[in-house]
Design a protein around this motif. Structure first.
Motif, short mmCIF file in Angstrom:
data_model
loop_
_atom_site.label_atom_id
_atom_site.label_comp_id
_atom_site.label_asym_id
_atom_site.label_seq_id
_atom_site.Cartn_x
_atom_site.Cartn_y
_atom_site.Cartn_z
N ALA A 379 0.85 -1.14 -0.16
CA ALA A 379 -0.14 -0.07 -0.05
C ALA A 379 1.03 1.34 -0.02
O ALA A 379 0.61 2.11 -0.81
CB ALA A 379 -0.90 0.03 1.21
N LEU A 380 1.80 1.32 0.90
CA LEU A 380 2.81 2.46 1.04
C LEU A 380 3.66 2.79 -0.56
O LEU A 380 3.60 3.82 -1.03
CB LEU A 380 3.89 2.52 1.99
CG LEU A 380 3.35 2.40 3.13
CD1 LEU A 380 4.34 2.10 4.33
CD2 LEU A 380 2.85 4.24 3.50
N SER A 381 3.75 1.55 -1.11
CA SER A 381 4.68 1.60 -2.36
C SER A 381 3.80 2.40 -3.41
O SER A 381 4.16 3.11 -4.24
CB SER A 381 4.93 0.17 -2.85
OG SER A 381 5.72 0.21 -4.12
N ILE A 382 2.62 1.77 -3.42
CA ILE A 382 1.67 2.28 -4.56
C ILE A 382 1.17 3.72 -4.21
O ILE A 382 1.41 4.57 -4.95
CB ILE A 382 0.29 1.57 -4.47
CG1 ILE A 382 0.37 0.01 -4.79
CG2 ILE A 382 -0.84 2.03 -5.49
CD1 ILE A 382 -0.74 -0.90 -4.83
N GLY A 383 1.06 3.86 -2.99
CA GLY A 383 0.52 5.27 -2.20
C GLY A 383 1.77 6.38 -2.68
O GLY A 383 1.53 7.43 -3.57
N VAL A 402 1.30 2.70 -13.01
CA VAL A 402 2.11 3.36 -11.96
C VAL A 402 1.84 2.48 -10.76
O VAL A 402 2.85 1.91 -10.01
CB VAL A 402 1.92 4.75 -11.87
CG1 VAL A 402 2.50 5.10 -10.54
CG2 VAL A 402 2.38 5.59 -12.84
N ALA A 403 0.54 2.33 -10.67
CA ALA A 403 0.20 1.58 -9.22
C ALA A 403 0.66 -0.01 -9.44
O ALA A 403 1.30 -0.50 -8.55
CB ALA A 403 -1.32 1.47 -9.25
N TYR A 404 0.33 -0.59 -10.54
CA TYR A 404 0.93 -2.02 -10.80
C TYR A 404 2.42 -2.25 -10.48
O TYR A 404 2.84 -3.19 -10.11
CB TYR A 404 0.35 -2.28 -12.17
CG TYR A 404 0.52 -3.82 -12.57
CD1 TYR A 404 0.01 -4.78 -11.55
CD2 TYR A 404 1.40 -4.30 -13.48
CE1 TYR A 404 -0.19 -6.15 -11.78
CE2 TYR A 404 1.54 -5.70 -13.43
CZ TYR A 404 0.77 -6.87 -12.73
OH TYR A 404 0.81 -7.98 -12.87
N GLN A 405 2.97 -1.25 -11.36
CA GLN A 405 4.69 -1.42 -11.16
C GLN A 405 5.02 -1.12 -9.79
O GLN A 405 5.92 -2.04 -9.36
CB GLN A 405 5.29 -0.34 -12.19
CG GLN A 405 5.12 -0.64 -13.46
CD GLN A 405 5.58 -2.05 -13.99
OE1 GLN A 405 6.31 -2.69 -13.58
NE2 GLN A 405 4.54 -2.27 -15.26
#
Ligand code: SR1
Ligand code: MG
Length: 413
Positions: A379-383, A402-405
């Motif tokens: 979650a933090l990585s996507i955020g 962007v979210a998927y990567q």
């Protein structure tokens, strides 16, 4: 009719009395049963239903009452009860724009800061439905309609610009905005005592506190939240503010309503769908099924934006009241800005739900500590990725990529 009275928190008996006094609802002498069902952070919520009376058997109502403090913290955090007025007035306004997508308001009582409204107990809170792995095929259609209509018709594009300024005044909501300003744009990036951080991810929080480039982007998003009176927002449109069935969607709880940037509401919905995707690491053990559900969530996100875009442009082209908004290229520019804001606010909302005061059940109730930690890191990585990319994203496909990567970068199955 309910009399004027001095504010006091309702008891179960009070709530039953209020229900009885609602004109034309329950038949006199009907036996009523009441329970307090509020599981949110701020308010009391009572459900009152008729029992043992044939003619009233399926009748029920909800009474929501603002407490003069934040329930999640206690009386040490005083909070205005004017938020109940804001909420009921927002519900009434939304009820004019999208009546099928909000609960019906039966009565608002200012002294008691209470709203009597339609009971939606045949629906479930969307966050719980998503945790259970349920798919809602009409959700993107419904929520995009809610967003397009409420945001367009309260903006300078869709309403008289002088009346809009009066409406901005009506929905000035400083105390609730301050909660958002602190809990979303400030605390997660500092050593605030409000924060609630699992020991396992203290390294992540330290990184947030020292990441100047990320904080710069958050500052820009915060600046818009503080100063851009673009449209009347719901203000807290997470999946706990949505009641749902596969056929029906109802948006509830607009006590944080105020005039702000449109992307804040759209970002709240999308950020919370992504938080659920991060949490599915635990909720769906079977890898194939989990991938399938995550695909469903990403497709829903893509559909929400694409449908919002189509509906908003159609409202603009058919019902726009601002003559100057027809200037070539302006509509494309406007919607690109909203998309970029959506990305930035989605990211902020994900970060705050991992390291800030109030978390989400999708991740917080994960029983296995290692899986919970992985979900928090995802979650933090996507955020962070969405916040970082907010000013450069050019399409919803790029947003999702962007979210998927960022998700893949955390190295989980
Ligand atoms: C003190 S209130 C904490 C959170 O609950 C509400 O639902 C809002 O999201 C707020 O930030
Ligand atoms: Mg709420």
């Amino acid at each position: 009719m309910i009399k004027a009275t001095t504010y006091h928190p309702l008891s179960i008996e009070d709530a039953i009395e209020v229900a009885r006094s609602l004109e034309g609802f329950f038949t006199p002498d009907t036996e009523l049963q009441c329970e307090e069902i509020g599981d949110g952070n701020l308010n009391l919520v009572f459900r009152i239903q008729a029992i043992h009376a044939t003619e009233d058997l399926n009748k029920s109502i909800i009474i929501k009452q603002a407490l003069p403090y934040a329930k999640v913290v206690g009386e040490s955090w005083p909070l205005t009860i004017d938020r109940a007025r804001i909420e009921s007035e927002a519900l009434l306004l939304q009820g004019k724009l999208v009546p099928h997508l909000v609960p019906q308001v039966y009565l608002f009582h200012a002294d008691m800061a209470m709203t009597v409204m339609e009971d939606l107990s045949d629906h479930v809170i969307m966050r719980q439905g998503l945790i259970a792995g349920t798919q809602y095929p009409l959700f993107a259609e419904h929520i995009s309609e809610f967003l397009a209509h409420t945001l367009f018709y309260t903006s300078d594009l869709g309403m008289n610009q002088q009346l809009k300024k009066r409406q901005v005044e009506q929905f000035i909501n400083p105390e609730l905005c301050k909660i958002t300003e602190d809990l979303i744009f400030d605390d997660p990036f500092t050593n605030s005592s409000n924060n609630n951080i699992d020991t396992a991810i203290l390294d992540e929080h330290a990184a947030l506190c020292s990441d100047q480039a990320l904080q710069f982007e958050v500052m820009l998003l915060r600046q818009k939240f503080l100063s851009q009176a673009q449209a009347l927002l719901h203000g807290d449109l997470h999946t706990g503010s949505i009641f749902i069935t596969p056929q029906s969607t109802k948006v509830i709880d607009p006590e944080f309503a105020y005039y702000g940037p449109m992307g804040f509401d759209i970002g709240a919905v999308i950020g919370n769908l992504l938080l659920n995707a991060a949490g599915q690491q635990f909720w769906i053990q079977d890898e194939m099924k989990r991938e399938h559900y995550r695909e469903y969530l990403l497709t829903t996100i893509r559909d929400i934006w694409n449908l919002f875009d189509v509906k908003f442009r159609s409202l603009w082209n058919q019902h726009g009241v601002d003559r100057l908004s027809k200037v070539a290229g302006y509509q494309d520019h406007y919607l690109l800005e909203v998309l970029r804001d959506t990305a930035g606010y989605s990211g902020c909302k994900m970060i705050r739900r991992i390291v800030g005061l109030a978390h989400v059940a999708d991740i917080d109730t994960i029983a296995d500590p290692a899986t919970k930690e992985r979900a928090q890191r995802i979650a933090l990585s996507i955020g962070k990725a969405l916040v970082t990319a907010n000013r450069s994203i050019t399409s919803i496909d790029e947003f999702i990529d962007v979210a998927y990567q960022a998700f893949k970068g955390v190295h989980v199955s």
